[in-house]
Design a protein around this motif. Structure first.
Motif, PDB file in Angstrom:
ATOM      1  N   TRP A 152      -7.647 -11.660  -6.966  1.00 50.49           N
ATOM      2  CA  TRP A 152      -8.973 -11.382  -6.425  1.00 50.49           C
ATOM      3  C   TRP A 152      -8.917 -11.144  -4.915  1.00 50.49           C
ATOM      4  N   GLU A 153      -8.016 -11.840  -4.225  1.00 52.02           N
ATOM      5  CA  GLU A 153      -7.902 -11.643  -2.779  1.00 52.02           C
ATOM      6  C   GLU A 153      -7.541 -10.195  -2.450  1.00 52.02           C
ATOM      7  N   LEU A 170     -10.958   4.908  -4.242  1.00 50.73           N
ATOM      8  CA  LEU A 170      -9.570   4.709  -3.807  1.00 50.73           C
ATOM      9  C   LEU A 170      -9.464   3.723  -2.659  1.00 50.73           C
ATOM     10  N   ARG A 171     -10.523   2.978  -2.402  1.00 51.29           N
ATOM     11  CA  ARG A 171     -10.464   1.884  -1.426  1.00 51.29           C
ATOM     12  C   ARG A 171      -9.819   0.693  -2.145  1.00 51.29           C
ATOM     13  N   ARG A 172      -8.491   0.720  -2.219  1.00 49.05           N
ATOM     14  CA  ARG A 172      -7.775  -0.275  -2.997  1.00 49.05           C
ATOM     15  C   ARG A 172      -6.560  -0.751  -2.223  1.00 49.05           C
ATOM     16  N   HIS A 173      -6.235  -2.011  -2.417  1.00 46.33           N
ATOM     17  CA  HIS A 173      -5.021  -2.548  -1.809  1.00 46.33           C
ATOM     18  C   HIS A 173      -3.823  -2.122  -2.654  1.00 46.33           C
ATOM     19  N   PRO A 174      -2.667  -1.850  -2.028  1.00 41.31           N
ATOM     20  CA  PRO A 174      -1.484  -1.451  -2.797  1.00 41.31           C
ATOM     21  C   PRO A 174      -1.121  -2.415  -3.923  1.00 41.31           C
ATOM     22  N   VAL A 175      -1.351  -3.706  -3.726  1.00 41.45           N
ATOM     23  CA  VAL A 175      -1.055  -4.668  -4.792  1.00 41.45           C
ATOM     24  C   VAL A 175      -1.931  -4.384  -6.011  1.00 41.45           C
ATOM     25  N   PHE A 317      -3.060 -10.686   2.321  1.00 38.23           N
ATOM     26  CA  PHE A 317      -1.825 -11.473   2.334  1.00 38.23           C
ATOM     27  C   PHE A 317      -2.045 -12.810   3.034  1.00 38.23           C
ATOM     28  N   TRP A 318      -2.806 -12.795   4.127  1.00 40.92           N
ATOM     29  CA  TRP A 318      -3.112 -14.037   4.833  1.00 40.92           C
ATOM     30  C   TRP A 318      -3.917 -14.970   3.942  1.00 40.92           C
ATOM     31  N   ARG A 319      -4.902 -14.424   3.230  1.00 40.48           N
ATOM     32  CA  ARG A 319      -5.733 -15.245   2.357  1.00 40.48           C
ATOM     33  C   ARG A 319      -4.896 -15.848   1.223  1.00 40.48           C
ATOM     34  N   VAL A 320      -3.939 -15.084   0.700  1.00 41.08           N
ATOM     35  CA  VAL A 320      -3.066 -15.601  -0.353  1.00 41.08           C
ATOM     36  C   VAL A 320      -2.221 -16.762   0.176  1.00 41.08           C
ATOM     37  N   GLU A 326      -3.259 -24.362   0.268  1.00 40.86           N
ATOM     38  CA  GLU A 326      -4.258 -25.292  -0.244  1.00 40.86           C
ATOM     39  C   GLU A 326      -3.815 -25.879  -1.580  1.00 40.86           C
ATOM     40  N   LEU A 327      -3.280 -25.019  -2.453  1.00 40.94           N
ATOM     41  CA  LEU A 327      -2.815 -25.493  -3.756  1.00 40.94           C
ATOM     42  C   LEU A 327      -1.650 -26.468  -3.606  1.00 40.94           C
ATOM     43  N   TRP A 328      -0.723 -26.148  -2.705  1.00 43.31           N
ATOM     44  CA  TRP A 328       0.424 -27.010  -2.474  1.00 43.31           C
ATOM     45  C   TRP A 328       0.001 -28.350  -1.919  1.00 43.31           C
TER      46      TRP A 328
END
Length: 333
Positions: A152-153, A170-175, A317-320, A326-328
């Motif tokens: 989602w990020e 096409l406003r999409r992140h490469p991931v 990438f920063w948000r991930v 946070e999960l760790w």
């Protein structure tokens, strides 16, 4: 690099970008955009009973001159180049490999088919199958982008647009592009392999200009209005097909509309998953919706987070990393 090499590279790059508008397999092909513009013009004339203000309706300055739209154009160019030069070949391998392995597995286990499928009916059947399976693949990938927090990020890049116009598709992140391409290969590869076996390697889908005929018809039916300010519902057919209005509800910042309408062309997957919200259930029938697009209220932090092309690429990438930390931390605690 020599001047000639630079010139060749620039020409190749320009052709790659221009190909989005000149190749029928892309949604921004000029005929699809023109068809959407004609449908939008008809919507304006029918509602206003006049052609006055038609050009302003089709190309409002408050949409096309927004920073968001300029970012869309920049992402369109960058993503086109990235896909053409880096992603197309490896993503194509997924579908090709699965098609080949499926065909070989059927041939080894069942032998060559005695009476290969052929003829117009078989071609149309294959075209319908490919269209439906590809649409299911899009739905599953889109659903995953919304339901899996880390994905989602990256998908937020698409939903961060506060205004919609056709290039926003096409406003999409490469991931996101990689995930969509991989899922498409996973679902379509076996279908092509099965078709190859059933048709003895000769069966081809019904095509228009070399593209699945049903896809061409779907793209001509106002697909580019899904990402636009033009509110157009298909009425009772909204329960079967994704209309422009149906997809615009998907982009709405209103929490009541969140996580709805994940389909691309067909609404049947959303109906099965309980995620379909038809326009007439969201607004008064016949009335254009006054939707606000984006990730929240205007002026909130998200607008700053996605205000430039580089932040659109790097912020996810920063948000991930933040989410992973946070999960760790939660796990250690």
């Amino acid at each position: 690099m020599s001047p000639d090499s630079w010139g060749t590279q620039v020409w190749t790059t320009a052709r790659g970008v221009a190909g989005q508008f000149t190749t029928p397999s892309f949604s921004l092909f000029w005929a699809y955009v023109l068809g959407a513009a004609l449908i939008a013009a008809l919507v304006h004339v029918v509602r206003r009973r006049s052609v006055i203000g038609l050009l302003r309706f089709l190309a409002p300055r408050e949409v096309w001159l927004r920073r968001s739209s300029l970012n869309d154009l920049a992402l369109f160019v960058l993503n086109t180049l990235l896909y053409s030069f880096w992603l197309l070949a490896p993503l194509s391998v997924i579908g090709q490999t699965l098609a080949s392995k499926t065909w070989l597995a059927l041939h080894h286990s069942c032998g060559p088919i005695g009476a290969p499928l052929s003829g117009p009916a078989a071609a149309l059947g294959l075209s319908i199958t490919l269209f439906v399976v590809a649409d299911l693949g899009f739905f599953l990938g889109h659903l995953a982008m919304h339901r899996i927090p880390l994905l989602w990020e990256f998908h937020k890049v698409h939903h961060s647009a506060p205004v919609l116009q056709p290039v926003t598709v096409l406003r999409r992140h490469p991931v996101s592009i990689v995930v969509d391409g991989a899922i498409t290969g996973l679902v379509l590869g076996p279908v092509y392999g099965l078709a190859g076996w059933l048709g003895g390697g000769q069966l081809q889908p019904w095509t228009i200009a070399g593209v699945n005929g049903l896809l061409v018809l779907g793209l001509l039916a106002g697909f580019n209005l899904q990402h636009s300010h033009v509110w157009l519902s298909f009425g009772i057919l909204d329960r079967v097909l994704i209309s422009p209005a149906t997809h615009q509800l998907h982009h709405s910042a209103d929490p009541a509309h969140h996580n709805r309408n994940f389909g691309n062309f067909l609404a049947i997957w959303d109906r099965a998953a309980g995620s379909l919200l038809v326009p007439r259930e969201a607004v008064e029938p016949g009335e254009p919706a006054q939707l606000r697009f984006g990730l929240g209220d205007p002026g909130e932090a998200w607008e700053r987070d996605y205000r430039s092309v580089w932040r659109l690429y790097l912020w996810p990438f920063w948000r991930v990393l933040v989410r992973a930390r946070e999960l760790w931390t939660r796990r250690l605690g």
